[in-house]
Scaffold this motif. Sequence first.
Motif: not given
Length: 770
Positions: A78-84
């Motif tokens: 998900p986006k949250t994982v990639k951003v982190q």
Amino acid sequence: KGFTFSLPRLQQLYDDLARFRESDLERPGGGEAVVETVRQITEALVWGEQHDSSFFDFFCEKSILVDFIRVLSLAKAPKTVKVQLLQTLSMLLQNIKREQSLFYLLSNNQVNKLIAMPLDFLDEEILAYYITLLKSLAMKLDNDTIKFFFIVHPEPYFPLYIEATKFFNHRDQMVRATVRTITLRVYPIMFEPMRAFVQRHAELSYFSQLALHLKDIWLRLNAAAVAGEDVAAVQHENDLQQDLLLYLSDVFELGMVELNKVLADRLLDCVMVPLLLLSLDANGSGQQQLAKAAPSERSGQRLEPRVALFLLRQVLDTFRCPVLVEPLAAALLHHKVPEYLLCAMPHDAPLQFHGAFARALAGADDAHALFAAGVVSAVVQNREAFSPEFLENARLFPPAAAGTRSRRPPPLIGEQNLDILFFLLAALRRLTQWRMETFQVLVLLISELFLDPLLSRNAECRGAARQMVRDAASAAAAQLGGLLQEQLQASAPGGLPSGGRQAEELLDIFMEEWHDRDAPAPRVSELCTNAWRLLLPARVGAAQPRDIARRSARSFLLLQKLLMELLLCDQDAVAAVGSSGCDQQARKRRPSDSTSDQETALLQVSPELLGSFHEGMSLELGSLERLPCRIGRTSDGGERLLVQHGAWLMLARPQNVTPGRAVVTTLWPLQQVQPLMDRGDPRILHLGMQAFRAGKPPGDATEYSPPVPADATPGQRRSVFFMMSLSFEDVRSCHSADVQLQRGRREVRSQLLRQALAFIEGWQARAGSA
């Protein structure tokens, strides 16, 4: 909070990350668990880099970076994982202190895999973190680390540079700025395989893309200027092109000779010759092509001449690299286009642009004259790019040998020799057709040129300039003197002006301009950079009386000051035969004509009438005529005496402990006071007070902003205004005070008008006998 950094805890976090599989993302809370694990690993590594090197050793031993990249590449992440993960990698790069840690992080080609990883760049948040990561990597780039970024075998490739430049024209300013920062970090690296790759990429792709991007911005700026409806759109496009020009200038300033040649070539071929020079089109062949073209094609081929001149000035002012700006300036100032530029032109293009450029200075179009003068100023001031030899060959300055020539015709400053100087000086005589800002640019430019040692060393040039400026100043003096004479003749018996507000404004305008005459002059670049000037009509329309008065006053004072500078320069040159030109420091130290004793008293009432009064002084009332009144909102009760005086508005507070004396609380020149009785209550007298410079309010007054007339020229008001209200016991007293102040104001202003007219007439007499 409360998290304890330890190797066992880091081992546990690593085990959690290593067990993670893509299928875990489908479970509830799977993504959040990964984010938290990565976040804690990041905190531990940052702490360890500062306190315990074993933490990063563990990170290297377990190849945690590989796991980070593996998770980042998962399609279902998900986006949250990639951003982190992107944020984590940026933080690690920014916090690494040890060279060993940095080298590990960059080793095994993992960083290049990371850079080339496909991500959803349509998502602004992901793109922002990705670009930040690229910048963090670029900040670690140097002659030692370049081997980690540049791939030599099997084929040369540079992912950091290639991936970054893909976003060179992104709509987000932060992204564009980061891309430019990355490239500026890359170009100076001394690694020959990389430099050869970058050079080839610049030749084949990047620099051409930059040139075409600049062309697009300039065409949009031109379209917005032609539409003339949206000032914000014009300013936005101008800001974009200025940012891009500054970046391109930064590339040139790196001093990479071969790279600079490529960049200059692409800019000249793709945008500056076809879009700037050909828009001036001396012979009109380009206009014939435009007439034949379809409307959709017509707008993309040329700029409006005023826009082209506006942009040429910025180009010649921004860049310091001769390989770019010398051909452009030569095309404008020489009578033949340099052969180097001919390959970038269509076969039927004009062979010279000098005529079109000269006509911009000699014509009646205000914008053309303003920006063409700005082009000349940019060339003269840009000595890093333009040598004295170039300026002489361009016939902006006379050859050094011309200072001793014996033959007279044709004159040096004329259409057959230094024609640009001739057109600039001749434009001063046409002061009624220019906006005040354009005329000021002309005066400033002539001052720059003729006080320059390369020009002031020539006696013939000095003499010609002195005569043409004197003629223009005499014409301005005649116009201003005529206006002053008209106002005096229009005055009724007793000095009462019959011209109403317009007649009253003439003296105020002249006094404003007089007080501003020695203010620091703006730079030509400041007056020529504002994009909103592109929206002004080509010709100056019928001016309002106040605009005519201000233009006459300012033109005369500017020309008078310029003439005195030329005269002082001439004296310096004569006194120092064999020197390189005017003694600039000596000229600055000398008192100018505008500060002579005669002129200092020009707009002052006679000292005998003024007396020696000041606010706060104790005044012996004696036989002085005064009227009791009150003012509101004061801590002392507001009791005042309006003391009659021929030159001052004087209010005093009675001293109860010392009968017959009063303290002056308000003192202001009477010619700058306008009384007005209240229509609703005729016992109240309102006083408006004008100050020509910002400063402390007069005594009991408060500052206010009077309404601006609907037909006023923007920026024409420079005075500061104050007001106060006096309350009298009865209507008779209020009327008496009004009559007293009006009479005193008229008498003082009439005296000042006569002094101003006498000064103008005296100046004309001295100029005529010179």
